[in-house]
Scaffold this motif. Structure first.
Motif, short mmCIF file in Angstrom:
data_model
loop_
_atom_site.label_atom_id
_atom_site.label_comp_id
_atom_site.label_asym_id
_atom_site.label_seq_id
_atom_site.Cartn_x
_atom_site.Cartn_y
_atom_site.Cartn_z
N LYS A 187 -49.35 -17.44 84.55
CA LYS A 187 -49.40 -18.89 84.74
C LYS A 187 -49.81 -19.64 83.47
CE LYS A 187 -51.36 -18.46 88.91
NZ LYS A 187 -50.75 -17.32 89.59
N PRO A 188 -50.65 -19.06 82.61
CA PRO A 188 -50.90 -19.76 81.34
C PRO A 188 -49.62 -19.97 80.54
CG PRO A 188 -52.59 -18.11 81.71
CD PRO A 188 -51.56 -17.90 82.77
N GLY A 189 -48.66 -19.05 80.71
CA GLY A 189 -47.38 -19.18 80.02
C GLY A 189 -46.35 -19.94 80.83
N GLY A 190 -46.75 -20.37 82.01
CA GLY A 190 -45.86 -21.19 82.82
C GLY A 190 -45.01 -20.43 83.82
N VAL A 191 -45.25 -19.11 83.98
CA VAL A 191 -44.44 -18.31 84.89
C VAL A 191 -45.33 -17.63 85.92
CG1 VAL A 191 -42.80 -16.40 85.12
CG2 VAL A 191 -42.70 -17.89 83.11
N ALA A 192 -45.12 -17.96 87.18
CA ALA A 192 -45.86 -17.32 88.27
C ALA A 192 -45.25 -15.95 88.56
CB ALA A 192 -45.83 -18.19 89.52
N GLY A 193 -46.04 -15.06 89.10
CA GLY A 193 -45.53 -13.73 89.40
C GLY A 193 -44.61 -13.71 90.60
N PHE A 194 -44.76 -14.70 91.48
CA PHE A 194 -44.04 -14.66 92.75
C PHE A 194 -43.89 -16.07 93.30
CE2 PHE A 194 -44.16 -14.38 97.44
CZ PHE A 194 -43.14 -13.48 97.68
N ILE A 195 -42.79 -16.27 94.06
CA ILE A 195 -42.59 -17.52 94.76
C ILE A 195 -41.91 -17.23 96.09
CG2 ILE A 195 -40.35 -18.03 93.70
CD1 ILE A 195 -43.06 -20.59 94.69
N ALA A 196 -42.20 -18.01 97.11
CA ALA A 196 -41.55 -17.90 98.41
C ALA A 196 -41.87 -19.17 99.19
CB ALA A 196 -42.04 -16.67 99.18
N ARG A 197 -41.32 -19.29 100.37
CA ARG A 197 -41.59 -20.46 101.20
C ARG A 197 -43.04 -20.43 101.68
NH1 ARG A 197 -36.23 -20.68 105.18
NH2 ARG A 197 -34.80 -19.70 103.69
N GLY A 198 -43.68 -21.60 101.67
CA GLY A 198 -45.05 -21.68 102.14
C GLY A 198 -45.26 -22.75 103.18
N VAL A 264 -38.18 -23.96 91.80
CA VAL A 264 -39.16 -23.32 90.92
C VAL A 264 -38.55 -22.09 90.26
CG1 VAL A 264 -41.36 -22.06 90.84
CG2 VAL A 264 -41.16 -24.17 92.19
N PHE A 265 -37.86 -21.29 91.07
CA PHE A 265 -37.30 -20.03 90.56
C PHE A 265 -36.19 -20.27 89.54
CE2 PHE A 265 -34.72 -16.08 91.15
CZ PHE A 265 -35.67 -15.19 90.67
N VAL A 266 -35.24 -21.16 89.83
CA VAL A 266 -34.11 -21.35 88.92
C VAL A 266 -34.51 -22.05 87.63
CG1 VAL A 266 -32.45 -21.35 90.80
CG2 VAL A 266 -33.37 -23.53 89.97
N GLN A 267 -35.67 -22.69 87.61
CA GLN A 267 -36.16 -23.29 86.37
C GLN A 267 -36.94 -22.28 85.53
OE1 GLN A 267 -35.34 -26.35 85.11
NE2 GLN A 267 -33.89 -26.18 86.83
N GLY A 268 -36.96 -21.03 85.97
CA GLY A 268 -37.60 -19.97 85.20
C GLY A 268 -39.10 -19.93 85.33
N LYS A 269 -39.65 -20.51 86.40
CA LYS A 269 -41.10 -20.62 86.53
C LYS A 269 -41.70 -19.60 87.50
CE LYS A 269 -41.15 -25.51 85.25
NZ LYS A 269 -41.71 -25.21 83.92
N ALA A 270 -40.91 -18.61 87.89
CA ALA A 270 -41.42 -17.52 88.73
C ALA A 270 -40.61 -16.26 88.42
CB ALA A 270 -41.33 -17.86 90.21
N ALA A 271 -41.28 -15.12 88.53
CA ALA A 271 -40.64 -13.85 88.16
C ALA A 271 -39.90 -13.20 89.32
CB ALA A 271 -41.69 -12.88 87.62
N MET A 272 -40.39 -13.37 90.55
CA MET A 272 -39.78 -12.75 91.73
C MET A 272 -39.77 -13.73 92.89
SD MET A 272 -41.34 -8.84 91.67
CE MET A 272 -43.02 -9.43 91.99
N TYR A 273 -38.84 -13.51 93.79
CA TYR A 273 -38.64 -14.46 94.88
C TYR A 273 -38.00 -13.70 96.05
CZ TYR A 273 -36.56 -18.77 97.02
OH TYR A 273 -36.18 -19.79 97.85
N THR A 274 -38.61 -13.74 97.22
CA THR A 274 -37.97 -13.18 98.41
C THR A 274 -37.49 -14.32 99.30
OG1 THR A 274 -40.12 -12.98 99.56
CG2 THR A 274 -39.29 -11.02 98.41
#
Length: 434
Positions: A187-198, A264-274
């Motif tokens: 996250k300091p580099g702007g990329v979260a490890g994971f994203i999904a619906r919340g 979030v994912f398509v802007q390159g701000k997360a590494a994985m997405y289910t």
């Protein structure tokens, strides 16, 4: 109506004689469309647009003399329209496009759809060619009420370069997924490890694959099952992935349905997405996505109970119980959901329900090879045919289950939240559908 061409007749004149007076032009209102018109009500959906762009309805009219009049609505508006029109004393609707996981039980309980046993027994229609999960989605109390037209599975999307840089293999288990999310989180580099619906109710469908992987379900033997050890573990893992390795602030994910998480994912701000495989088009559009050339696909990771992602018919076609032309409606469904037409529609990026289309080079050439491999691998798993509680009042049940997901994302006591929601779901089940 004039007679169908020989080729189309072979598709239409099959085992439907049980529902009609035969496949000739008998002139009875139940067997042919009065004035040559069949009324179809659909959603504003890529499937509908593909049917129109391919000219399939014109093709059907030229071959059979039957005009298919189509009326389309936004999803929520469609449900409202069908609720009113299917309940009317003199409904003019013949064929309906509906969401089996969301509305199927309500429509069947209300007597609005007819059973399609004649279709499933028709050798030319080849019911066995439909994927197991979608077949289960349209089946209620061992009776089939719809023909799947659009399917959906949960898969893992990931950034190839980020996994490669960290020396991480593609997660094959949920434990691997958690470990990879921790390593990839920057996250300091702007990329979260994971994203999904919340977002509370919206997260339930994608949470379901986690639940099944840990050996749980929403309801078992007619009783709430969201307070079992398996369910609590699934709630904890899903919530902690977003809480610990998702975007900041963590509460931001509580507002995320799939469009927000996808952005979030398509802007390159997360590494994985289910999420659902059906949203892939938004990742492949280079005008909107920064990660198209870095995109990886994999089957949903396995839990202690194995890899058990949902695989459902997200949309299906059914025949109105008050259809003026029921037999003609069934013949149209048999044709539009035939192998040839499913293949044509899949070439328009509509993920179809037939195994034959996914095993065909023509049916998969519009999709990335790794995406097709992930889907074909998923179809061979012990998938689950529902992605939300199998009840009549689906919306309320999703709010109840989603409350535990929210509590987990917020770092609250998951066991306590599950116990409270279990009581609510138990009370809900006492009156659901009654």
């Amino acid at each position: 109506m004039r007679r169908a061409t020989p080729v189309l007749s072979a598709l239409l004149c099959t085992a439907l004689v049980a529902a009609s007076a035969g496949c000739g032009n008998s002139g009875s209102s139940s067997d042919s469309a009065d004035g040559g018109v069949l009324n179809l009500v659909t959603a504003n959906h890529p499937w509908t647009e593909a049917v129109k762009s391919l000219g399939l309805l014109d093709e059907y009219q030229k071959a059979t003399g039957t005009k298919v009049s189509i009326e389309s609505f936004a999803e929520d508006q469609l449900t409202q329209q069908l609720t009113v029109k299917l309940n009317a004393p003199n409904s003019e609707i013949d064929v309906v496009m509906y969401r089996p996981p969301q509305e199927g039980r309500q429509f069947v309980l209300n007597g609005w759809l007819v059973e399609l046993a004649d279709l499933t027994k028709d050798g030319a229609f080849d019911w066995a060619d439909f994927q197991d999960g979608p077949r289960g989605t349209v089946t209620i109390d061992n009776k089939v009420y719809g023909a799947p037209i659009v399917t959906e599975r949960e898969i893992l999307y990931y950034r190839k370069s980020l996994l490669r840089q960290k020396g991480i293999e593609v997660p094959k288990s949920l434990d691997d997924l958690v470990a990879a999310a921790q390593k990839l989180d920057d996250k300091p580099g702007g990329v979260a490890g994971f994203i999904a619906r919340g977002k509370q109710a919206n997260a339930v469908t994608q949470f379901s694959s986690y639940l099944y992987g840990y050996g749980g379900d929403f309801i078992k033997d007619g009783k709430s099952a969201i307070n079992t050890p398996e369910a609590i573990k699934a709630f904890d893992v899903y919530g902690s992935l977003l809480r610990d390795y998702g975007p900041r602030p963590a509460d931001a994910t509580l507002q995320m349905n799939w469009p927000e998480a996808l952005a979030v994912f398509v802007q390159g701000k997360a590494a994985m997405y289910t999420d659902a495989d059906s949203i892939v088009a938004g990742m492949l559009d280079k005008q909107k996505s920064k990660i198209t050339d870095d995109l990886g696909f994999a089957p949903f990771p396995a839990g202690p109970a194995g890899a058990r992602p949902y695989q459902v018919a997200s949309w299906a076609l059914g025949v109105s119980a008050k259809a003026p032309h029921a037999a003609a409606a069934k013949r149209f469904i048999s044709w539009i959901a035939s192998k040839d037409n499913v293949l044509k529609l899949q070439q328009k990026a509509v993920p179809g329900p037939r195994l034959s289309a996914w095993s065909s080079a023509d049916g998969t050439k519009g999709f990335p090879a790794e995406y097709v491999a992930a889907l074909n691998a998923t179809m061979k798993l012990t998938t689950t045919d529902h992605d939300r509680p199998q009840v009549v009042g689906v919306a309320r049940s999703r709010e109840i289950v989603g409350s535990v997901i929210v509590a987990s994302i917020q770092g609250k006591d998951v066991a306590a939240a599950a116990a409270a929601a279990d009581k609510d779901l138990t009370e809900f089940l006492k009156t659901d559908g009654k």
